[in-house]
Design a protein around this motif. Structure first.
Motif, short mmCIF file in Angstrom:
data_model
loop_
_atom_site.label_atom_id
_atom_site.label_comp_id
_atom_site.label_asym_id
_atom_site.label_seq_id
_atom_site.Cartn_x
_atom_site.Cartn_y
_atom_site.Cartn_z
N ARG A 75 -59.84 -1.05 100.86
CA ARG A 75 -60.91 -1.06 101.87
C ARG A 75 -60.43 -0.55 103.22
O ARG A 75 -61.08 -0.76 104.24
CB ARG A 75 -61.49 -2.46 102.04
N ALA A 76 -59.30 0.14 103.23
CA ALA A 76 -58.74 0.65 104.49
C ALA A 76 -59.73 1.60 105.16
O ALA A 76 -60.31 2.48 104.50
CB ALA A 76 -57.42 1.36 104.23
N SER A 77 -59.92 1.45 106.46
CA SER A 77 -60.92 2.25 107.18
C SER A 77 -60.29 3.18 108.21
O SER A 77 -61.01 3.82 108.98
CB SER A 77 -61.92 1.33 107.87
N ARG A 78 -58.96 3.24 108.24
CA ARG A 78 -58.29 4.10 109.22
C ARG A 78 -57.42 5.12 108.53
O ARG A 78 -56.78 4.83 107.51
CB ARG A 78 -57.45 3.25 110.18
N ILE A 106 -72.40 -3.69 101.49
CA ILE A 106 -71.67 -4.21 100.33
C ILE A 106 -70.55 -5.12 100.81
O ILE A 106 -69.70 -4.71 101.61
CB ILE A 106 -71.11 -3.06 99.46
N GLY A 107 -70.54 -6.34 100.32
CA GLY A 107 -69.52 -7.29 100.73
C GLY A 107 -68.48 -7.56 99.67
O GLY A 107 -67.34 -7.91 99.98
N VAL A 148 -69.54 2.24 102.81
CA VAL A 148 -69.86 1.28 101.75
C VAL A 148 -69.79 -0.17 102.23
O VAL A 148 -70.76 -0.93 102.08
CB VAL A 148 -68.91 1.48 100.56
N TRP A 149 -68.67 -0.55 102.82
CA TRP A 149 -68.40 -1.98 103.01
C TRP A 149 -68.98 -2.51 104.32
O TRP A 149 -68.98 -1.84 105.34
CB TRP A 149 -66.90 -2.24 102.99
N SER A 150 -69.45 -3.75 104.26
CA SER A 150 -69.94 -4.41 105.47
C SER A 150 -68.78 -4.82 106.36
O SER A 150 -68.91 -4.88 107.59
CB SER A 150 -70.78 -5.64 105.11
N GLN A 151 -67.63 -5.11 105.75
CA GLN A 151 -66.46 -5.50 106.53
C GLN A 151 -65.22 -4.79 106.00
O GLN A 151 -64.36 -5.40 105.35
CB GLN A 151 -66.25 -7.02 106.47
#
Length: 236
Positions: free
Chosen positions: A65-68, A205-206, A134-137
């Motif tokens: 779930r990495a966002s960077r 999406i959680g 995609v992800w909420s967090q």
């Protein structure tokens, strides 16, 4: 379900059918293992092999779930891998034109090598954009936090290239499944993003369980697209 039940019944033939829709599959630009041509050409085989290696790295490091993005110097290196494959691909394409000048002789060794490193680069550069949609967090992690994390993937990629180049008979089904599985997974993932957008579920999406339905829809769309591409190519 219809796609997998329908003819041809043999697994390798089904994989070849998917490859027929997604790749030129020129015999002299593909590997032959145990008397069978692989479903995808050498370059595409390397691409999805590299993506698998990168994805496994993210799973092991718990960064799915990495966002960077990685640090800028690492990004430059990864973009360099993409550029090198693009240049070699252009040089390889030129070779089909009679009397056209080539920068260097095109070989399957170069194709799978540049393809594998391209796949590694994409697996590190693409996930942050995907996760932000995609992800909420999503987590604030980088896909690659430091230079030294790139080295093990390059070593594993080099070993994988050497194994494929050796073309042992036992490798036929594993590499065919990896390459076609990777192609299906990528196409399904891209389709699932459109599904989420159509349903206005971006950043909603959680948990992974919630992503199952969009991914299943993405897979169904991918198989429909592949069937249509097969029909178009067969008719041309």
């Amino acid at each position: 379900g219809l796609f997998f039940i329908a003819a041809p019944p043999d697994l390798l033939d089904k994989l070849n059918l998917i490859g027929f829709a997604l790749c030129h599959r020129l015999p002299h630009r593909s590997f032959v293992i145990d008397g069978h041509q692989l479903p995808l050409c050498a370059r595409c085989t390397g691409m999805y092999l590299g993506m698998l290696i990168g994805t496994l790295f993210l799973i092991v490091r718990r960064r799915t779930r990495a966002s960077r993005l990685p640090l800028r110097p690492v990004i430059v290196t990864l973009v360099g891998f993409i550029a090198i494959m693009g240049i070699d691909g252009l040089n390889s394409t030129i070779s089909v034109i009679p009397d056209a000048p080539q920068l260097w002789p095109t070989t399957n060794f170069l194709r799978i090598t540049t393809g594998t490193f391209y796949g590694l680069a994409i697996s590190m550069l693409f996930p942050p954009y995907l996760n932000l949609v995609v992800w909420s967090q999503p987590t604030g992690d980088r896909t690659l936090k430091r230079w030294r994390e790139l080295l093990p993937m390059l070593i594993v990629g080099t070993v994988a290239i050497a194994i494929v180049l050796a073309q042992p008979d036992w490798l036929l089904y594993p590499i065919a499944l990896i390459s076609i599985g990777g192609a299906l997974a990528l196409l399904s993932l891209i389709n699932s993003i459109f599904v989420l957008s159509a349903l206005k579920l971006e950043n909603a999406i959680g948990r992974w369980r919630q992503l199952a339905w969009p991914l299943l829809c993405g897979l169904a769309l991918a198989l429909i697209e592949i069937t249509l591409l097969d029909l178009l190519r067969a008719a041309s």
